[in-house]
Enzyme design. Structure first.
Site, PDB file in Angstrom:
ATOM      1  CB  THR A  40      42.022  47.548  41.115  1.00 48.67           C
ATOM      2  OG1 THR A  40      41.988  46.094  40.357  1.00 48.67           O
ATOM      3  CG2 THR A  40      43.172  47.314  41.988  1.00 48.67           C
ATOM      4  CG  ASP A  98      33.425  39.359  45.513  1.00 51.41           C
ATOM      5  OD1 ASP A  98      35.057  39.243  46.150  1.00 51.41           O
ATOM      6  OD2 ASP A  98      32.461  37.629  45.330  1.00 51.41           O
ATOM      7  CB  THR A 113      31.342  39.204  53.310  1.00 54.22           C
ATOM      8  OG1 THR A 113      31.844  38.203  52.102  1.00 54.22           O
ATOM      9  CG2 THR A 113      31.812  38.363  54.403  1.00 54.22           C
ATOM     10  CB  THR A 172      48.387  48.860  31.283  1.00 54.20           C
ATOM     11  OG1 THR A 172      49.456  47.940  31.434  1.00 54.20           O
ATOM     12  CG2 THR A 172      48.106  49.775  32.515  1.00 54.20           C
ATOM     13  CD  GLN A 173      47.689  41.853  30.073  1.00 58.33           C
ATOM     14  OE1 GLN A 173      48.614  41.009  29.898  1.00 58.33           O
ATOM     15  NE2 GLN A 173      47.317  42.033  28.193  1.00 58.33           N
ATOM     16  CB  SER A 203      28.808  37.930  41.446  1.00 59.58           C
ATOM     17  OG  SER A 203      29.430  38.036  42.622  1.00 59.58           O
TER      18      SER A 203
END
Ligand code: ASP
Length: 341
Positions: free
Chosen positions: A164, A89, A12, A276-277, A58
């Site tokens: 993240t 992203d 972007t 871990t999530q 992506s």
């Protein structure tokens, strides 16, 4: 005069509005200063290199990471710092990958991007870009203050391999849940000196690894997960690393079918890494019985590493052709600050 190399990869940030057609069109970074005259106040020389193909992030993967690291290697001695403009992203993946590829780094490599295009009236791109360049120029007694791969977004510099992407809407798009912010940009740049990375061997020289292996898969557990799914990994395409996103501090179902599948994956030679999530905190295998079973089967603890770093670290380590024990040992070590030891 100090010199910063800007590597433009897409995303972007590289767009501006064409007010005649009303649509977003790519911005020509060769004319950066004409479009952002503020940059001329920085008192440094800027050079822009564009990746061979401009991409939405992506579409960025191993080939582009190797291309970016090659550009940095070729220009390393001629520039004081590097700024990588990248779509937000997958920025945490790319910047984590670069932190492993650029070994014994002692100059700043700052990733940034934006939520709104640089040519939009309300853009966050200008502040992100200008501050990223300032961070790439920051020196104390002739020595770069930042000597690692960082990610700058919305007034904060983070250690890249701890980040993240957490939001698609807000300007604050990133978080570093398990590691402090490196620099807080307010009226002044507040530097968190004790959290900055310094290479382990002072006399070692910068080098770039030009190999990565993509035989890594990710599986997120959920209640009701059918363990038959794992059988697909034992078919024609067998990955070398399976990153398993488990519940809480590393817990997984204890039913026999699930654990038998995990055991046969490990016996077939696949390294399984437990992450871990949860957004913050880490894996503590053995804290609950439901993770002790995994530990006993030989699952590797990802401790407090992010999924993004676990994937890219695996891609990096796989290219080193390590045996099981060495892979596990290397995974537990902090190679460039990506995991708490
Ligand atoms: N889709 C864009 C990308 O990641 C979004 C962004 O740049 O923020 O390339």
């Amino acid at each position: 005069m100090s010199k910063v190399l800007i590597i433009y990869t897409g995303g972007t940030i590289g767009m501006k509005k064409d007010y005649d057609s009303g649509s977003l069109v790519p911005f020509d970074f060769a004319h950066l200063i004409e479009h952002i005259p503020e940059l001329s106040h920085l008192d440094c020389e800027l050079k822009v290199i564009t990746l061979s193909l401009i991409k939405d992030s992506s579409d960025i993967g191993l080939n582009e990471w190797l291309e970016m690291s090659k550009i940095i290697e070729t220009n390393y001695t001629q520039f004081d710092g590097f700024v990588v403009l990248h779509g937000s992203d997958t920025m945490s993946y790319s910047s984590s990958a670069m932190s492993f590829l650029l070994q014994q780094l002692d100059k700043p490599v700052i990733f940034t991007g934006s939520q709104l295009p640089i040519g939009d009236l309300r853009t966050d791109a200008k502040e992100n870009l200008i501050s990223a360049i300032q961070l790439a120029l920051l020196q104390k007694d002739g020595v770069p203050v930042i000597q690692e791969v960082g990610l700058y977004f919305e007034y904060k510099l983070y250690r890249a391999n701890r980040t993240t992407k957490i939001n698609t809407e807000h300007f604050k798009a990133f978080e570093s849940p398990n590691y402090p912010v490196l620099v807080d940009s307010g009226l002044h740049m507040k530097i968190n000196h004790q959290s900055l990375w310094r290479k382990k061997e002072e006399n070692s020289h910068f080098s770039v690894t030009q190999r990565m292996c993509d035989e890594v898969v990710l599986c997120k557990l959920f209640p009701g997960f059918n363990p038959n799914y794992f059988e697909s990994y034992l078919g024609a395409y067998q990955p070398k690393v399976l990153i398993l996103e488990t519940f809480g501090s590393g817990n997984a179902p204890r039913d026999k079918h699930f654990l038998d599948q995990i055991a046969s994956l490990i016996q077939s030679g696949i390294h399984i890494v437990n992450v871990t999530q949860c957004i913050g905190g880490g894996v503590m295998m053995g804290y609950y019985e439901n993770s002790l079973y995994l530990k006993d089967l030989g699952v590797i603890s990802g401790k407090d590493i992010t999924t993004e770093s676990a994937i890219t670290k695996s891609m990096f380590l796989l290219a080193e052709n390590l045996n099981r024990d060495d892979f596990e040992r290397a995974f537990h070590q902090s190679l460039c600050g990506e995991i708490s030891e």
